[in-house]
Design a protein around this motif. Structure first.
Motif, PDB file in Angstrom:
ATOM      1  N   LEU A  76      -8.396   5.501  -1.019  1.00 35.11           N
ATOM      2  CA  LEU A  76      -7.407   4.514  -1.446  1.00 35.11           C
ATOM      3  C   LEU A  76      -7.377   3.314  -0.508  1.00 35.11           C
ATOM      4  O   LEU A  76      -7.207   2.173  -0.941  1.00 35.11           O
ATOM      5  CB  LEU A  76      -6.025   5.162  -1.515  1.00 35.11           C
ATOM      6  CG  LEU A  76      -5.828   6.179  -2.643  1.00 35.11           C
ATOM      7  CD1 LEU A  76      -4.475   6.863  -2.516  1.00 35.11           C
ATOM      8  CD2 LEU A  76      -5.954   5.504  -3.992  1.00 35.11           C
ATOM      9  N   HIS A  77      -7.546   3.567   0.786  1.00 41.30           N
ATOM     10  CA  HIS A  77      -7.609   2.457   1.742  1.00 41.30           C
ATOM     11  C   HIS A  77      -8.783   1.540   1.412  1.00 41.30           C
ATOM     12  O   HIS A  77      -8.683   0.311   1.517  1.00 41.30           O
ATOM     13  CB  HIS A  77      -7.742   2.993   3.169  1.00 41.30           C
ATOM     14  CG  HIS A  77      -6.433   3.339   3.810  1.00 41.30           C
ATOM     15  ND1 HIS A  77      -5.530   2.383   4.226  1.00 41.30           N
ATOM     16  CD2 HIS A  77      -5.874   4.546   4.094  1.00 41.30           C
ATOM     17  CE1 HIS A  77      -4.470   2.974   4.750  1.00 41.30           C
ATOM     18  NE2 HIS A  77      -4.651   4.284   4.683  1.00 41.30           N
ATOM     19  N   ALA A  78      -9.900   2.141   0.999  1.00 37.98           N
ATOM     20  CA  ALA A  78     -11.083   1.344   0.665  1.00 37.98           C
ATOM     21  C   ALA A  78     -10.898   0.595  -0.654  1.00 37.98           C
ATOM     22  O   ALA A  78     -11.392  -0.524  -0.823  1.00 37.98           O
ATOM     23  CB  ALA A  78     -12.310   2.251   0.592  1.00 37.98           C
ATOM     24  N   THR A 129     -12.008   3.338 -11.154  1.00 35.32           N
ATOM     25  CA  THR A 129     -11.947   4.722 -10.677  1.00 35.32           C
ATOM     26  C   THR A 129     -12.911   4.976  -9.517  1.00 35.32           C
ATOM     27  O   THR A 129     -13.865   4.225  -9.296  1.00 35.32           O
ATOM     28  CB  THR A 129     -12.288   5.708 -11.810  1.00 35.32           C
ATOM     29  OG1 THR A 129     -13.634   5.472 -12.261  1.00 35.32           O
ATOM     30  CG2 THR A 129     -11.327   5.564 -12.965  1.00 35.32           C
ATOM     31  N   TYR A 130     -12.632   6.063  -8.810  1.00 32.35           N
ATOM     32  CA  TYR A 130     -13.483   6.517  -7.707  1.00 32.35           C
ATOM     33  C   TYR A 130     -13.401   8.044  -7.677  1.00 32.35           C
ATOM     34  O   TYR A 130     -12.300   8.611  -7.680  1.00 32.35           O
ATOM     35  CB  TYR A 130     -12.989   5.937  -6.380  1.00 32.35           C
ATOM     36  CG  TYR A 130     -13.866   6.273  -5.192  1.00 32.35           C
ATOM     37  CD1 TYR A 130     -14.965   5.487  -4.866  1.00 32.35           C
ATOM     38  CD2 TYR A 130     -13.586   7.383  -4.395  1.00 32.35           C
ATOM     39  CE1 TYR A 130     -15.768   5.792  -3.774  1.00 32.35           C
ATOM     40  CE2 TYR A 130     -14.386   7.694  -3.305  1.00 32.35           C
ATOM     41  CZ  TYR A 130     -15.473   6.901  -2.999  1.00 32.35           C
ATOM     42  OH  TYR A 130     -16.270   7.211  -1.926  1.00 32.35           O
ATOM     43  N   THR A 149     -10.927  12.489  -9.506  1.00 31.30           N
ATOM     44  CA  THR A 149     -11.109  11.056  -9.733  1.00 31.30           C
ATOM     45  C   THR A 149      -9.760  10.371  -9.612  1.00 31.30           C
ATOM     46  O   THR A 149      -8.790  10.791 -10.239  1.00 31.30           O
ATOM     47  CB  THR A 149     -11.703  10.778 -11.125  1.00 31.30           C
ATOM     48  OG1 THR A 149     -13.025  11.305 -11.184  1.00 31.30           O
ATOM     49  CG2 THR A 149     -11.757   9.280 -11.403  1.00 31.30           C
ATOM     50  N   ILE A 150      -9.700   9.344  -8.778  1.00 28.66           N
ATOM     51  CA  ILE A 150      -8.489   8.542  -8.663  1.00 28.66           C
ATOM     52  C   ILE A 150      -8.799   7.148  -9.192  1.00 28.66           C
ATOM     53  O   ILE A 150      -9.953   6.696  -9.151  1.00 28.66           O
ATOM     54  CB  ILE A 150      -7.986   8.463  -7.206  1.00 28.66           C
ATOM     55  CG1 ILE A 150      -9.064   7.861  -6.298  1.00 28.66           C
ATOM     56  CG2 ILE A 150      -7.572   9.835  -6.712  1.00 28.66           C
ATOM     57  CD1 ILE A 150      -8.594   7.634  -4.874  1.00 28.66           C
ATOM     58  N   GLY A 151      -7.798   6.491  -9.720  1.00 24.75           N
ATOM     59  CA  GLY A 151      -8.046   5.169 -10.284  1.00 24.75           C
ATOM     60  C   GLY A 151      -6.763   4.383 -10.444  1.00 24.75           C
ATOM     61  O   GLY A 151      -5.664   4.889 -10.207  1.00 24.75           O
ATOM     62  N   PHE A 173       0.818  -1.215   0.000  1.00 26.69           N
ATOM     63  CA  PHE A 173       0.000   0.000   0.000  1.00 26.69           C
ATOM     64  C   PHE A 173       0.854   1.267   0.000  1.00 26.69           C
ATOM     65  O   PHE A 173       0.558   2.228  -0.720  1.00 26.69           O
ATOM     66  CB  PHE A 173      -0.931   0.010   1.218  1.00 26.69           C
ATOM     67  CG  PHE A 173      -1.789   1.243   1.291  1.00 26.69           C
ATOM     68  CD1 PHE A 173      -2.907   1.382   0.485  1.00 26.69           C
ATOM     69  CD2 PHE A 173      -1.465   2.280   2.155  1.00 26.69           C
ATOM     70  CE1 PHE A 173      -3.692   2.519   0.538  1.00 26.69           C
ATOM     71  CE2 PHE A 173      -2.243   3.421   2.222  1.00 26.69           C
ATOM     72  CZ  PHE A 173      -3.360   3.542   1.407  1.00 26.69           C
ATOM     73  N   ALA A 174       1.922   1.298   0.813  1.00 29.62           N
ATOM     74  CA  ALA A 174       2.718   2.524   0.956  1.00 29.62           C
ATOM     75  C   ALA A 174       3.324   2.993  -0.371  1.00 29.62           C
ATOM     76  O   ALA A 174       3.201   4.176  -0.722  1.00 29.62           O
ATOM     77  CB  ALA A 174       3.804   2.327   2.015  1.00 29.62           C
TER      78      ALA A 174
END
Length: 424
Positions: A324-326, A301-302, A287-289, A258-259
């Protein structure tokens, strides 16, 4: 269709020579002056140095064929992060000479320099820009100048590497012998259809009267013909007309932990916010993806709505990290990250009767961003990153145990940019 030649413009096309291969040579002494190619992670040649071109290496040659026919040519892995940094620095230097540019692809940009120089002075102007780019980037740059964007792009390819070609409205005849294959906007099928009509060069096309071209062909080709005659049809897009800014970054090796993934998002968010600030704009939503194996062509994407319009990477990172954690799934091999903006609007100072703690925090962030932007501007695009963008190493338990994207060991190194300039 009528276009006026009044107030003829001066366009410039800045083009990095053999860009990917040149970036590798600029950052690694052992490859300078040597024949190299790029694309080992894909098993094919995707970019070639001029030394390799002179030997006969061509794209897309397979790794096996390259090893068999040209064993002296080194095939390197692509480093898109490095190329992005060189690209950002190149365009930052160009913006010091002219504010509004059209970025084009990663290795090129256009600029309308009509407001900062004249036809009689443009050679000296372009030469000064070219010298600074070559010194500060450590690679060669070719520049083309013309009364239209199309002509400027053709001109930049005339005398590579490190060419400087100026096509004035008075010497357009020098383009007559140029093959239509070298004209941007004419694809293979169009070239073939024109060839069947005996039209092989720019001169052949322009031998037809304008009304005859309009009768025979579609609008894009008609506009292209006007551009080739020296009448500007395609201008630099105004920055305020941009509807969105986005950035997608692929990794040379898959990321599992993750890091490191968060770090890549941080870098992309910084890049997008920096572009927003150069356009004096803010975003309403982001929007991140990501793309991940095995379906690397699907972008997941979210979208996150901002509490208030912003162009601050710290603010966006706070919003993005929870999402991002989700989104993160342990064990997934991530291939690329994406960041895009929505609802862009021009930044404007807002007068408030009362100042809150949040306002003071925002003011401090804006001050920090101004300092970063100023340092990057004065240093010609020297990349500066926040601590959140410093990539941590994956632990042994987090390392990828699947098939690596690269078949060779690789370690990222800080770019050794030859000259950073003086910050006063």
């Amino acid at each position: 269709m009528q276009f006026s030649q009044k107030n003829a413009k001066i366009f410039m096309h800045v083009d990095g020579d053999a860009f990917f291969a040149s970036c590798e040579q600029a950052t690694n002494m052992q490859w300078r002056g040597k024949p190299i190619a790029v694309g080992r992670e894909r098993g094919i040649v995707t970019a070639i140095s001029y030394e390799a071109k002179a030997l006969g290496v061509r794209r897309p040659m397979s790794q096996t064929a390259l090893s068999r026919e040209f064993p002296q040519v080194a095939l390197l892995a692509s480093d898109y992060r490095k190329y992005e940094l060189f690209s950002e620095r190149m365009k930052s230097i160009v913006r010091r000479y002219v504010s509004d540019i059209s970025e084009g692809s990663i290795d090129e940009c256009f600029a309308d320099v009509s407001s900062v120089t004249t036809w009689s002075d443009v050679r000296g102007f372009a030469k000064a820009l070219q010298e600074e780019l070559c010194i500060k980037l450590g690679l060669t740059i070719s520049i083309g100048v013309g009364p239209t964007m199309t002509i400027a792009k053709i001109a930049s390819g005339f005398k590579k590497p490190r060419g400087l070609t100026i096509v004035t409205p008075e010497n357009l005849d020098m383009l007559n012998s140029v093959s239509l294959r070298k004209v941007p906007g004419i694809g293979g099928r169009t070239e073939q259809k024109l060839a069947e009509q005996g039209i092989l060069t720019i001169g052949n096309l322009l031998a037809l009267a304008p009304h005859e071209i309009e009768r025979r062909y579609n609008k894009p080709l008609v506009e292209l013909a006007y551009e080739l005659r020296g009448t500007s049809v395609r201008g630099i897009e105004a920055r305020e007309n941009a509807q969105s800014v986005s950035s997608i970054q692929a990794f040379m090796e898959p990321i599992i932990a993750f890091a490191p993934l968060l770090t890549e998002f941080s870098r992309n968010i910084e890049r997008v916010c920096r572009k927003l600030r150069t356009q004096h704009a803010r975003m309403h939503a982001v929007t991140i993806g990501y793309k991940a194996f095995p379906d690397i062509h699907t972008l997941v994407t979210y979208t996150i709505k901002c509490p208030s319009p912003t162009n601050d990477p710290g603010t966006i990172m706070q919003l993005a990290e929870e999402a991002l954690h989700a989104m993160y799934r342990k064990g997934v091999r991530y291939r690329a990250v994406y960041v895009g903006t929505h609802g862009m609007l021009e930044s404007a100072a807002q007068q408030k009767l009362f100042t809150t703690a949040e306002d003071e925090t925002e003011e401090k962030r804006n001050t920090l961003n101004d300092v970063v932007d100023t340092l990057m501007y004065r240093s010609g695009g020297l990349p500066l990153e926040r601590a959140s963008s410093l990539r941590p190493k994956q632990t042994r338990s987090e390392e990828d145990t699947g098939t690596p994207l690269l078949k060779i060991p690789h370690s990222n190194k800080i770019l050794n940019i030859p000259y950073l300039g003086t910050i006063q």
